[in-house]
Scaffold this motif. Structure first.
Motif, PDB file in Angstrom:
ATOM      1  N   PHE A   1     -21.079  32.655  -3.951  1.00 11.61           N
ATOM      2  CA  PHE A   1     -20.045  33.627  -4.319  1.00 11.61           C
ATOM      3  C   PHE A   1     -19.255  34.056  -3.083  1.00 11.61           C
ATOM      4  N   ALA A   2     -19.956  34.350  -1.991  1.00 10.21           N
ATOM      5  CA  ALA A   2     -19.285  34.758  -0.754  1.00 10.21           C
ATOM      6  C   ALA A   2     -18.401  33.635  -0.221  1.00 10.21           C
ATOM      7  N   HIS A   3     -18.869  32.403  -0.365  1.00 11.08           N
ATOM      8  CA  HIS A   3     -18.076  31.243   0.051  1.00 11.08           C
ATOM      9  C   HIS A   3     -16.756  31.180  -0.717  1.00 11.08           C
ATOM     10  N   VAL A   4     -16.821  31.380  -2.027  1.00 10.44           N
ATOM     11  CA  VAL A   4     -15.609  31.327  -2.851  1.00 10.44           C
ATOM     12  C   VAL A   4     -14.650  32.452  -2.459  1.00 10.44           C
ATOM     13  N   LEU A   5     -15.181  33.643  -2.204  1.00 11.34           N
ATOM     14  CA  LEU A   5     -14.327  34.766  -1.805  1.00 11.34           C
ATOM     15  C   LEU A   5     -13.695  34.540  -0.443  1.00 11.34           C
ATOM     16  N   HIS A   6     -14.394  33.854   0.436  1.00 10.78           N
ATOM     17  CA  HIS A   6     -13.812  33.548   1.738  1.00 10.78           C
ATOM     18  C   HIS A   6     -12.762  32.451   1.599  1.00 10.78           C
ATOM     19  N   LEU A   7     -13.023  31.505   0.722  1.00  8.37           N
ATOM     20  CA  LEU A   7     -12.076  30.419   0.496  1.00  8.37           C
ATOM     21  C   LEU A   7     -10.815  30.931  -0.198  1.00  8.37           C
ATOM     22  N   LEU A   8     -10.990  31.896  -1.122  1.00  6.22           N
ATOM     23  CA  LEU A   8      -9.873  32.501  -1.858  1.00  6.22           C
ATOM     24  C   LEU A   8      -9.832  33.994  -1.527  1.00  6.22           C
ATOM     25  N   PRO A   9      -9.354  34.371  -0.354  1.00  4.04           N
ATOM     26  CA  PRO A   9      -9.432  35.769   0.095  1.00  4.04           C
ATOM     27  C   PRO A   9      -8.687  36.750  -0.797  1.00  4.04           C
ATOM     28  N   SER A  10      -7.730  36.283  -1.591  1.00  2.00           N
ATOM     29  CA  SER A  10      -7.012  37.188  -2.493  1.00  2.00           C
ATOM     30  C   SER A  10      -7.944  37.793  -3.535  1.00  2.00           C
ATOM     31  N   LEU A  11      -9.076  37.136  -3.801  1.00  2.00           N
ATOM     32  CA  LEU A  11     -10.025  37.643  -4.791  1.00  2.00           C
ATOM     33  C   LEU A  11     -10.799  38.850  -4.276  1.00  2.00           C
ATOM     34  N   GLN A  12     -10.801  39.047  -2.966  1.00  2.00           N
ATOM     35  CA  GLN A  12     -11.622  40.102  -2.378  1.00  2.00           C
ATOM     36  C   GLN A  12     -11.183  41.501  -2.797  1.00  2.00           C
ATOM     37  N   LEU A  13      -9.904  41.668  -3.076  1.00  2.00           N
ATOM     38  CA  LEU A  13      -9.386  42.992  -3.423  1.00  2.00           C
ATOM     39  C   LEU A  13      -9.369  43.245  -4.925  1.00  2.00           C
ATOM     40  N   LEU A  14      -9.615  42.210  -5.728  1.00  2.00           N
ATOM     41  CA  LEU A  14      -9.571  42.377  -7.179  1.00  2.00           C
ATOM     42  C   LEU A  14     -10.794  43.145  -7.671  1.00  2.00           C
ATOM     43  N   PRO A  15     -10.667  43.932  -8.734  1.00  2.00           N
ATOM     44  CA  PRO A  15     -11.855  44.550  -9.344  1.00  2.00           C
ATOM     45  C   PRO A  15     -12.820  43.450  -9.776  1.00  2.00           C
ATOM     46  N   PHE A  16     -14.060  43.523  -9.316  1.00  2.00           N
ATOM     47  CA  PHE A  16     -15.043  42.483  -9.619  1.00  2.00           C
ATOM     48  C   PHE A  16     -16.044  42.979 -10.648  1.00  2.00           C
ATOM     49  N   HIS A  17     -16.285  42.138 -11.668  1.00  2.00           N
ATOM     50  CA  HIS A  17     -17.201  42.487 -12.742  1.00  2.00           C
ATOM     51  C   HIS A  17     -18.207  41.364 -12.952  1.00  2.00           C
ATOM     52  N   LEU A  18     -19.461  41.708 -12.891  1.00  2.00           N
ATOM     53  CA  LEU A  18     -20.555  40.763 -13.079  1.00  2.00           C
ATOM     54  C   LEU A  18     -20.986  40.789 -14.542  1.00  2.00           C
ATOM     55  N   VAL A  19     -20.976  39.638 -15.195  1.00  2.00           N
ATOM     56  CA  VAL A  19     -21.405  39.529 -16.590  1.00  2.00           C
ATOM     57  C   VAL A  19     -22.557  38.533 -16.649  1.00  2.00           C
ATOM     58  N   ALA A  20     -23.714  38.968 -17.154  1.00  2.00           N
ATOM     59  CA  ALA A  20     -24.893  38.104 -17.161  1.00  2.00           C
ATOM     60  C   ALA A  20     -25.705  38.329 -18.425  1.00  2.00           C
ATOM     61  N   GLU A  21     -26.307  37.249 -18.936  1.00  2.00           N
ATOM     62  CA  GLU A  21     -27.102  37.360 -20.158  1.00  2.00           C
ATOM     63  C   GLU A  21     -28.536  36.912 -19.933  1.00  2.00           C
ATOM     64  N   SER A  22     -29.457  37.531 -20.674  1.00  2.00           N
ATOM     65  CA  SER A  22     -30.857  37.140 -20.730  1.00  2.00           C
ATOM     66  C   SER A  22     -31.481  37.078 -19.331  1.00  2.00           C
ATOM     67  N   TYR A  23     -32.058  35.933 -18.969  1.00  2.00           N
ATOM     68  CA  TYR A  23     -32.652  35.792 -17.639  1.00  2.00           C
ATOM     69  C   TYR A  23     -31.583  35.928 -16.551  1.00  2.00           C
ATOM     70  N   GLY A  24     -30.341  35.584 -16.901  1.00  2.00           N
ATOM     71  CA  GLY A  24     -29.245  35.792 -15.964  1.00  2.00           C
ATOM     72  C   GLY A  24     -29.066  37.261 -15.633  1.00  2.00           C
ATOM     73  N   GLY A  25     -29.451  38.152 -16.576  1.00  2.00           N
ATOM     74  CA  GLY A  25     -29.384  39.580 -16.306  1.00  2.00           C
ATOM     75  C   GLY A  25     -30.335  39.989 -15.201  1.00  2.00           C
ATOM     76  N   LYS A  26     -31.495  39.339 -15.150  1.00  2.00           N
ATOM     77  CA  LYS A  26     -32.454  39.615 -14.078  1.00  2.00           C
ATOM     78  C   LYS A  26     -31.904  39.131 -12.737  1.00  2.00           C
ATOM     79  N   ILE A  27     -31.480  37.853 -12.694  1.00  2.00           N
ATOM     80  CA  ILE A  27     -30.939  37.299 -11.451  1.00  2.00           C
ATOM     81  C   ILE A  27     -29.642  38.016 -11.081  1.00  2.00           C
TER      82      ILE A  27
END
Length: 523
Positions: free
Chosen positions: A200-226
């Motif tokens: 994730f950090a790699h992608v944000l560094h590669l696309l620095p414009s994403l760093q200022l956008l409101p970030f929302h994490l969406v995860a289901e089931s076991y993904g909710g734990k991770i």
């Protein structure tokens, strides 16, 4: 004696510039600061990561070339800082690999928002599927919310019409992610979360414009734990100045935050549906206590074995009720295979690591693979990877309540969604798990009144309880994946898209296949 020489009086005006020069210098400084400050804000501090990045620009599906434009950057092992060229604009589509550890290659796929607004004004969503071992690119992207379905037809209600969306195949060995050697597989949930953070950090560094956008994490089931573990790592890195990210909300759909709680309250839940009796409920409680004891003794594999046995028992004693939606029934018990499998025979699992792809996933190994153009020949996409699951059995049952707690106490908005007919992460257990979170406002949250959720036709579709930055939502008639488009075999399946419109509000769009109507709830 030599007489001292008298120094002439100084003319102060000769030592100081004129007012015109002072004004010119001041204007120059202001202009320089106006240029430098935005650059510093956008790029932030360098990421202290190691790895190799292989990035590929997207191209039209009508193109058949297998050599799309690529830009590869290698970071020396002695360096602690990546050194690839950032892409300043937000692209339509971008994908690539990132070597998070020696021999461990994580695949990611990014989609830029497609709509009437500017991409820089829309949020960023990381969509995480469950498992462990289910592909977020296959299930989440093509199976649920991406722009193209598995039949390669456009999806009308795609999430990229509301946000910029990122999918990452995690853990390594899942989907298009792969390893060069056995030792590169993840052996713990913590390592999985760290790999996810690095990508994730790699992608944000590669696309620095994403760093200022409101970030929302969406995860289901076991993904909710991770996801909760990843979110905590993200907050720590942000606090230490190692990453620039505007982390606004965490949306957890039927999150498996505590397997012991899930099994402990599975008995009362199934008993309330008259699917099992009191004695059978007590048997499940005994198994839940065994899981707790094994975890206290640091015997994670034994705890996971009891979990697998408990899930198999739940299906058998309920006349094969589908634990993902208890008003549906199964012809076979899917957990019997988990119980009977020999997980100590790693060689056998290594030779046959994946569950055979369904006919729908065949497209991933053909048209999609060809489109990407960077997937190694030996990597075969499958719906899940048994070897990934086997190597993580030691840590599967350990809870992640503390990580959800850290996110909530960091004033990040947390929305937890539960399906009424979900026995796998049943509502009773999930509410008990939430009560264990150490949060100053928990009592006020518990005493707050729930609100009724209705669709446009006035039909009740769920209930929601909210206080400050914590919300708990129950979707009526829905199963284990209330936030996703679930298979047609599930009654009342839901396609729920969550988009944050500001720091204080969440717009949730629900499209039910039964009523074909849309409900909008502002939290």
């Amino acid at each position: 004696m030599e007489k001292p020489v008298a120094k002439p009086k100084s003319n102060l005006s000769s030592y100081y510039p004129s007012k015109t020069i002072i004004i010119a210098i001041a204007i120059s400084i202001i202009i320089i600061l106006a240029i430098i400050i935005p650059i510093v804000i956008v790029f932030g501090k360098p990421y202290q990561l190691q790895g190799t990045s292989s990035v590929t620009d997207s191209y039209s599906p009508s193109q058949t070339t297998s050599n799309p434009t690529t830009a590869t950057t290698t970071v020396p092992s002695s360096s602690s800082q990546t050194s690839y060229k950032p892409i300043l604009s937000i692209p339509d589509e971008l994908w690539g690999y990132y070597e998070v550890r020696p021999g461990a290659h994580m695949f990611w796929w990014f989609y830029g928002y497609r709509g009437s607004q500017l991409r820089s004004q829309m949020p960023l969503i990381l969509w995480m599927s469950g498992g462990p071992g289910y592909s977020s690119v296959g299930k989440g992207n093509f199976g649920q919310v991406g722009p193209i379905q598995l039949d390669l037809k456009p999806r009308n209600k795609t999430l990229i019409k509301r946000a910029n969306v990122l999918f990452i195949d995690y853990p390594v060995g899942t989907g298009f992610s792969y390893v060069d050697k056995m030792s590169a597989y993840s052996r713990s949930d913590n390592e999985v979360a760290q790999d996810l953070y690095r990508t994730f950090a790699h992608v944000l560094h590669l696309l620095p414009s994403l760093q200022l956008l409101p970030f929302h994490l969406v995860a289901e089931s076991y993904g909710g734990k991770i996801g909760s573990m990843f979110g905590n790592l993200l907050l720590q890195a942000k606090k230490e100045g190692r990453i620039q990210c505007n982390f606004i909300s965490c949306i957890l759909s039927s999150p498996l935050l505590s397997t012991a709680d899930t099994i402990e309250f599975a008995g009362p839940y199934l008993n309330a549906f008259s699917l099992i009796d009191a004695m059978q409920s007590q048997q499940l409680l005994n198994q839940a206590n065994s899981i707790k004891q094994y975890l206290q003794q640091k015997r994670g594999i034994d705890a996971t074995a009891v979990l697998e046995q408990s899930l198999e028992r739940m299906v058998n004693i309920s006349s094969k009720a589908n634990l993902h939606n208890v008003i549906n029934y199964l012809s076979e018990n899917p957990f019997t295979t988990l119980v009977k499998r020999n997980y100590t025979d790693i060689q056998s699992l290594q030779n046959n690591p994946t569950i055979a792809p369904t006919a729908a996933y065949a497209v991933m190994n053909n048209q999609i693979r060809h489109k990407l153009g960077i997937v190694p020949r030996h990597v075969k996409f499958a719906s899940s990877n048994i070897l990934v699951y086997a190597l993580l059995r030691e840590s599967i049952c350990y809870p992640s309540i503390a990580n959800a707690e850290a996110i909530l106490n960091a004033n990040v908005s947390v929305l937890i969604i539960n399906g009424q007919f979900d026995a796998f992460v049943n509502g009773i257990s999930l509410q008990k798990t939430i009560k264990k979170i150490n949060w100053p406002y928990m009592k006020l949250f518990q005493s707050s009144k729930k609100a009724v959720m209705k669709d446009d036709a006035g039909r009740i579709v769920g209930f929601i309880k909210k206080y400050r930055n914590l919300s708990f939502m129950t979707m009526i008639d829905k199963g284990h994946s209330p936030i996703l488009s679930v298979p047609d075999s599930y009654i009342g399946s839901v396609n729920l898209h969550a988009t944050i419109t500001s720091n204080k509000s969440v717009s949730v769009f629900i499209d039910t296949q039964i009523h074909a109507s849309v409900a909008r709830i502002i939290l």
